[in-house]
Design an enzyme around this catalytic site. Structure first.
Site, short mmCIF file in Angstrom:
data_model
loop_
_atom_site.label_atom_id
_atom_site.label_comp_id
_atom_site.label_asym_id
_atom_site.label_seq_id
_atom_site.Cartn_x
_atom_site.Cartn_y
_atom_site.Cartn_z
N ARG A 114 -11.90 54.91 -18.42
CA ARG A 114 -11.18 53.85 -18.20
C ARG A 114 -11.76 53.22 -17.17
NH1 ARG A 114 -5.81 51.73 -18.68
NH2 ARG A 114 -4.90 50.73 -16.78
N HIS A 141 -9.53 46.29 -24.67
CA HIS A 141 -8.52 47.57 -24.63
C HIS A 141 -7.90 47.79 -26.04
CE1 HIS A 141 -5.65 50.29 -22.86
NE2 HIS A 141 -4.81 49.37 -22.05
N GLN A 144 -4.77 50.47 -26.71
CA GLN A 144 -3.56 49.62 -26.73
C GLN A 144 -3.40 48.71 -27.92
OE1 GLN A 144 -1.18 49.55 -23.78
NE2 GLN A 144 -0.14 48.83 -25.66
N ASP A 236 0.88 39.54 -20.76
CA ASP A 236 0.51 40.69 -19.85
C ASP A 236 0.60 40.24 -18.47
OD1 ASP A 236 -0.88 43.03 -18.84
OD2 ASP A 236 -2.81 42.45 -19.61
N CYS A 276 2.13 45.38 -22.61
CA CYS A 276 1.36 46.89 -22.69
C CYS A 276 1.82 47.35 -21.39
CB CYS A 276 0.02 46.45 -22.39
SG CYS A 276 -0.63 45.21 -21.34
N ARG A 304 1.37 54.65 -27.77
CA ARG A 304 -0.11 54.93 -27.11
C ARG A 304 -0.34 56.43 -27.37
NH1 ARG A 304 -2.28 52.13 -22.82
NH2 ARG A 304 -4.03 53.66 -22.93
#
Length: 316
Positions: A114, A141, A144, A236, A276, A304
């Site tokens: 990450r 991402h 996700q 987001d 998310c 997830r």
């Protein structure tokens, strides 16, 4: 049965850097595998195909959901996850990424990272002899997005033909939703202010994919146009990690892009809301939307775990 399914996937040893690298059929099979693994877990049945295997988790960006879901996921699959912050590694002191990749490949069965720059994960994968999983870069991402579409499938019973509206920054999350949605035959609508639109190359790739799958892409500065008749509404944070110093500037730029009750009225009556997380109630989304009956954010967060278990089992 799942063992046969994993064998038929033929993904062992591959990297998971972005959904663009996978065919629509492969993405759907990963989603289906995630649902199967979730059902086994809910039934209290252990399935440990990664017994004795170890995943190295490199975190240059902190996280709640990513760390916990990967660590728990490896445990549930019978393996072990090793947390590695930037301060734990020599890359924090200048070691080149190819050397780090070469060394970690001798110790680990998989590497999750990450990080900030997408080039870092590309370089890591190029020099690693074990699978590398993209747990977030500034560009994409994919873990996700896979969990998101898994959640939509569970709630809507299908994916192809649905409309997903993403309202906000045309960021890494928007990019992965665009590519994943196009691969799965969804109609993707993105609404962002000028200066914050999705990457032009990702737009081009998304339209090319959608032309083959029956999906479509709309990119607009009009949030009302994007959300009209949407089956799925997504947003987001306005200032993603690494852009906190732009918070006040972005608050002004995104002032007309809050997903609230008034805007949500334009979506279909049975729309589902995704985020998310973490969320800032009163900024990108109102409490009346994120805490409403339409919100499936905690199903999404849970998935997830199971979507990433599917990725790790398939690759490792």
């Amino acid at each position: 049965m799942i063992a046969d399914q994993l064998e038929s996937l033929g993904m062992k040893g591959r990297d998971f850097l972005g959904l663009a690298d996978y065919t629509p059929d492969e993405i759907r099979k990963l989603i289906d595998l995630g649902i199967e693994l979730k059902n086994l877990n809910k039934a209290g049945k252990a399935y440990r195909p990664l017994e004795g295997k170890t995943l190295g988790m490199i975190f240059e960006k902190s996280s709640t959901r990513t760390r916990v879901s990967f660590e728990v996921g490896m445990y549930q699959l019978g393996g072990h996850a090793l947390f590695l912050s930037r301060n734990d590694l020599q890359i924090g002191r200048g070691e080149i990424i190819s050397d780090t990749a070469g060394v970690l490949s001798r110790y680990l069965d998989g590497i999750m990272i990450r990080t900030f720059a997408h080039q870092i994960i590309l370089d890591l994968a190029e020099h690693s002899s074990v699978p590398v999983i993209n747990a977030l870069t500034d560009y994409s991402h994919p873990c996700q997005a896979l969990a998101d579409y898994m959640t939509v499938l569970e709630h809507k019973g299908k994916l192809a033909g649905l409309k997903i509206a993403f309202i906000g920054d045309g960021n890494n999350m928007a990019h992965s939703l665009m590519i994943g949605g196009a691969k799965l035959g969804l109609h993707v609508a993105i609404a962002s202010p000028d200066g914050y639109l999705p990457d032009a190359g990702v737009q081009q790739d998304t339209r090319a994919i959608a032309a083959e799958t029956g999906g479509s892409l709309l990119v607009t500065e009009d949030a009302r146009e994007a959300i009209a008749d949407a089956d799925i509404v997504y947003t987001d944070v306005w200032a993603s990690m690494g852009f906190e110093e732009e918070q006040k500037i972005r608050e002004k730029a995104f002032a007309n892009y809050q997903v609230n009750e008034e805007l949500a009225k334009l979506a279909k009556p049975d729309y589902v809301f995704l985020h998310c997380l973490p969320a800032h109630r009163g900024e990108e989304v109102s409490a009346g939307v994120i805490d409403s009956k339409h919100s499936i954010i905690f199903d999404e967060a849970e998935n997830r775990l199971h979507a990433q278990k599917a990725i790790m089992a398939a690759l490792m």
